[in-house]
Design a protein around this motif. Sequence first.
Motif, PDB file in Angstrom:
ATOM      1  N   PRO A 165      14.412  22.882  10.272  1.00  0.00           N
ATOM      2  CA  PRO A 165      14.548  21.618  11.006  1.00  0.00           C
ATOM      3  C   PRO A 165      14.412  20.382  10.131  1.00  0.00           C
ATOM      4  O   PRO A 165      15.101  19.372  10.336  1.00  0.00           O
ATOM      5  CB  PRO A 165      13.414  21.680  12.037  1.00  0.00           C
ATOM      6  CG  PRO A 165      13.193  23.150  12.251  1.00  0.00           C
ATOM      7  CD  PRO A 165      13.445  23.791  10.904  1.00  0.00           C
ATOM      8  N   GLU A 166      13.536  20.438   9.119  1.00  0.00           N
ATOM      9  CA  GLU A 166      13.286  19.264   8.275  1.00  0.00           C
ATOM     10  C   GLU A 166      14.283  19.119   7.134  1.00  0.00           C
ATOM     11  O   GLU A 166      14.228  18.134   6.367  1.00  0.00           O
ATOM     12  CB  GLU A 166      11.863  19.301   7.719  1.00  0.00           C
ATOM     13  CG  GLU A 166      11.597  20.435   6.737  1.00  0.00           C
ATOM     14  CD  GLU A 166      11.156  21.737   7.393  1.00  0.00           C
ATOM     15  OE1 GLU A 166      10.574  22.586   6.675  1.00  0.00           O
ATOM     16  OE2 GLU A 166      11.388  21.899   8.615  1.00  0.00           O
ATOM     17  N   ASP A 167      15.212  20.045   6.988  1.00  0.00           N
ATOM     18  CA  ASP A 167      16.190  19.971   5.898  1.00  0.00           C
ATOM     19  C   ASP A 167      17.177  18.830   6.133  1.00  0.00           C
ATOM     20  O   ASP A 167      17.722  18.676   7.239  1.00  0.00           O
ATOM     21  CB  ASP A 167      16.968  21.280   5.773  1.00  0.00           C
ATOM     22  CG  ASP A 167      16.149  22.394   5.154  1.00  0.00           C
ATOM     23  OD1 ASP A 167      15.085  22.089   4.582  1.00  0.00           O
ATOM     24  OD2 ASP A 167      16.581  23.561   5.254  1.00  0.00           O
ATOM     25  N   VAL A 168      17.412  18.057   5.087  1.00  0.00           N
ATOM     26  CA  VAL A 168      18.384  16.961   5.164  1.00  0.00           C
ATOM     27  C   VAL A 168      19.793  17.550   5.092  1.00  0.00           C
ATOM     28  O   VAL A 168      20.084  18.371   4.215  1.00  0.00           O
ATOM     29  CB  VAL A 168      18.166  15.953   4.023  1.00  0.00           C
ATOM     30  CG1 VAL A 168      19.283  14.903   4.000  1.00  0.00           C
ATOM     31  CG2 VAL A 168      16.803  15.272   4.171  1.00  0.00           C
ATOM     32  N   TRP A 169      20.641  17.141   6.025  1.00  0.00           N
ATOM     33  CA  TRP A 169      22.047  17.543   5.993  1.00  0.00           C
ATOM     34  C   TRP A 169      22.957  16.371   5.625  1.00  0.00           C
ATOM     35  O   TRP A 169      23.917  16.521   4.889  1.00  0.00           O
ATOM     36  CB  TRP A 169      22.491  18.120   7.339  1.00  0.00           C
ATOM     37  CG  TRP A 169      23.984  18.231   7.438  1.00  0.00           C
ATOM     38  CD1 TRP A 169      24.781  19.078   6.731  1.00  0.00           C
ATOM     39  CD2 TRP A 169      24.860  17.440   8.244  1.00  0.00           C
ATOM     40  NE1 TRP A 169      26.110  18.870   7.055  1.00  0.00           N
ATOM     41  CE2 TRP A 169      26.180  17.869   7.995  1.00  0.00           C
ATOM     42  CE3 TRP A 169      24.653  16.415   9.177  1.00  0.00           C
ATOM     43  CZ2 TRP A 169      27.286  17.309   8.623  1.00  0.00           C
ATOM     44  CZ3 TRP A 169      25.751  15.866   9.815  1.00  0.00           C
ATOM     45  CH2 TRP A 169      27.046  16.303   9.530  1.00  0.00           C
ATOM     46  N   ASP A 170      22.622  15.188   6.121  1.00  0.00           N
ATOM     47  CA  ASP A 170      23.482  14.016   5.983  1.00  0.00           C
ATOM     48  C   ASP A 170      22.782  12.969   5.125  1.00  0.00           C
ATOM     49  O   ASP A 170      21.613  12.629   5.395  1.00  0.00           O
ATOM     50  CB  ASP A 170      23.746  13.436   7.382  1.00  0.00           C
ATOM     51  CG  ASP A 170      25.135  12.859   7.542  1.00  0.00           C
ATOM     52  OD1 ASP A 170      25.929  12.919   6.594  1.00  0.00           O
ATOM     53  OD2 ASP A 170      25.426  12.346   8.640  1.00  0.00           O
ATOM     54  N   LEU A 171      23.466  12.471   4.107  1.00  0.00           N
ATOM     55  CA  LEU A 171      22.939  11.395   3.264  1.00  0.00           C
ATOM     56  C   LEU A 171      23.926  10.240   3.346  1.00  0.00           C
ATOM     57  O   LEU A 171      24.966  10.253   2.683  1.00  0.00           O
ATOM     58  CB  LEU A 171      22.760  11.886   1.827  1.00  0.00           C
ATOM     59  CG  LEU A 171      22.191  10.897   0.806  1.00  0.00           C
ATOM     60  CD1 LEU A 171      20.833  10.368   1.245  1.00  0.00           C
ATOM     61  CD2 LEU A 171      22.084  11.551  -0.566  1.00  0.00           C
ATOM     62  N   ILE A 172      23.622   9.265   4.185  1.00  0.00           N
ATOM     63  CA  ILE A 172      24.547   8.178   4.489  1.00  0.00           C
ATOM     64  C   ILE A 172      24.085   6.921   3.765  1.00  0.00           C
ATOM     65  O   ILE A 172      22.958   6.459   3.965  1.00  0.00           O
ATOM     66  CB  ILE A 172      24.619   7.927   6.002  1.00  0.00           C
ATOM     67  CG1 ILE A 172      25.145   9.173   6.718  1.00  0.00           C
ATOM     68  CG2 ILE A 172      25.514   6.735   6.315  1.00  0.00           C
ATOM     69  CD1 ILE A 172      25.195   9.047   8.217  1.00  0.00           C
ATOM     70  N   PHE A 173      24.960   6.373   2.952  1.00  0.00           N
ATOM     71  CA  PHE A 173      24.610   5.169   2.192  1.00  0.00           C
ATOM     72  C   PHE A 173      25.019   3.936   2.987  1.00  0.00           C
ATOM     73  O   PHE A 173      26.174   3.786   3.389  1.00  0.00           O
ATOM     74  CB  PHE A 173      25.260   5.201   0.813  1.00  0.00           C
ATOM     75  CG  PHE A 173      24.513   6.063  -0.158  1.00  0.00           C
ATOM     76  CD1 PHE A 173      23.562   5.518  -0.998  1.00  0.00           C
ATOM     77  CD2 PHE A 173      24.713   7.432  -0.184  1.00  0.00           C
ATOM     78  CE1 PHE A 173      22.834   6.310  -1.869  1.00  0.00           C
ATOM     79  CE2 PHE A 173      24.003   8.246  -1.054  1.00  0.00           C
ATOM     80  CZ  PHE A 173      23.059   7.677  -1.903  1.00  0.00           C
TER      81      PHE A 173
END
Length: 545
Positions: A165-173
Motif C-alpha cells: 500500500p505504501e509503495d509509490v507508483w506515480d511521481l508527478i512533477f
Amino acid sequence: MTAEPTTILDLLDAALTRFADRPAVGLWHDEGTTTTWTYRELDRRSRLAAWRLRHDLGLHPGDRILTWSPSEPALPAVYIGAMRAGLIVVPLDLRMSPDAIAGIVARAEPRHLVLGTGHDAPDPAAAGLAAFPTTAVADLVAEPDAAMDEARWADDVAAWPRPRPEDVWDLIFTSGTTGTPKGVMVAHDNLLATMRAIGNVLPPLEHRVVSVLPLSHLFEQAIGLIYALSVGADILYVRSRNPRVLFAALQAHRVTSMIVVPQVLDLFWSALEREADRSGRRALFDRLRAIARRLPYPLRRLIFRGVHRRLGGSLRLFVSSGAFLPPALQQAWEDLGVVVVQGYGSSENGFGTCTTPQNHGLGTVGRPMPPVELRIADDGEVLFRGPTLFKGYWRDPEATARAIDDDGWYHTGDIGQLDADGRLILSGRTKDRIVLPNGFKVYPEDIENALRVAGVRDAIVLETQPGRIEAVALLRGAGVDDAAAAKPVLDSAVRAANASLWPQHRIAAWRLWPEEDFPRTHTLKIRRDPVRAWARGEGSVSAGR
C-alpha cells in the motif's frame, strides 16, 4: 467474500476480472472508426507490458520510467503493467518545455522513456532525449513472440510479489519551468483513499466516458481512468480538440459522462452557440434555456432533445476541475439538463472537495468527503489532512516540511472561505495576492472571475504600479493586435466588472495580450509569470481609464 483492496492494483484486478468481456478502452480515429480493448484484453496487455519492462528492458522494482504519449489504449496498459512490475511512472505532458523535461530527468533519474506513437506524438530529439533509452508504447503491449511463450511469461508475471500500500507508483512533477522541479510521490494507499472519496460523490452509473484530458495529469488518471475502470466504464480516447470531431465521437459513443476542465466545457458550449447563430435560432435557444431552468432535468433534456441527439442522447454528467468554472457556463449546461459537478484538489492532496449530483450550486467547489479533512487557517489558507495526502516531494524533505505541518495538514497555498452550508468558495493563491499601499489585500482571481462573468473569458490581473490594478486580456475573434476592435468590448466588460467589485478591487486599465493565446500549463491554466514579465517590459496600454 472478496477481500477489500489494499492497493490500486488490487482494485483494478478485481475490475478486470469482473467486467472481463465489457469494452474498457478505445481510441477514436479521424475516419470515425474505433479500436477497442475489452477488460480482459487490457489485463493481458498490461501483463505483456509488465514482463517486457522487467525482462526486455532490465528494469527493477523502484526504477523510474518516463511516459510521454498522447492518450491511447496502450498507455493505461503500460501504467498497470508498471504497477505489476513495481516501477514508478513519471508522466511527461505533451506541452512541457525542453527545459522542464530536462529538470525532471535530472531530478527523477529515470532509466527508460516509454514513448507514444502517431502524428501528435512528441519528438524526443526536440527535448534533448534523442540518445535516451526509449521504447514505443505499442511495442510494450505487442503480441508475444515464440521466445516469450517459451519463457512462460504469463506465469512469470503472476508469480511476482504484489505492490505494498505504501509503495509509490506515480511521481508527478508540479513544476520545472522555474526553479527546481518538485516531484509529488503518490502511493497506492493515497490513490485508494481518493477512490473512496470519489465513490461518495459519483453515482453508480453505467458510464460511457469520452476522455479528452491528458493521462499525464492526476485528475484524469484518478477519475477518468482508475475510478472509471473500477466501476466498469467504457472509455473512449479522442486526440482532437476540433469540435466537429469531438461531437462525432460523443455521438458515436453515446457518452454519459465526461471529465473536463472549464476550457473544454467552454469549447463545447461555444460550438453549440455558433450552431444556433448559423441556424438563426439563437433567440429561441436562449428563451428555451430560461424556461428549462425552472423544470426538472428530464424535461430540460426533452426540450433540448435535438442538442442531445448531437451529443449522443445520453450525456448526464460533467465533472469539472483544474480552474475556475464561471457560474454562467455551469448554468448554461444545466439549463440543457446536464449536471455539472465541480471538484477541487491537487497532485499533493488528490481529492479535496467536490459538489455532488444532488448538491451542485453555482460558485462553490463543495465539501470534503470522508476520509478527507478540511480546515481554513487564520489567514484564509485552505488546509487538507487525511490518507489521500502524498508521501512527500521526491528527495526534497525541506519542501515536504514546508508543505505539511507537524499536525499533518497540507498547506495548499489557496485562499478560501466556507459559506453558510459549509461549502468551500475559493478566492485565489497566496503567492498571487496583491497587497495595496493601504494594506488592503486583493486576490486577482476574484477580479478575473468578475471579468469572466462580464464576458471576458481569459484575463490576468496584475498590480503594475503600487496600488494600480490592470487587466491583461485575451479577446478571441478580435485579432491579436486589433485594439480598435477590442476597445468597445473590453471597455464595456471592465465597466461591468468594476460595478460588481469593491472600490479597492477595481480595474484601472486593460492591455491586450499580443499573441493568439496565453502561455498555459498542461492542465490549460494560464501561466502567470510570463504575463507578468511581459507587463513589466515594453507592452503598451491599449486603453485605460
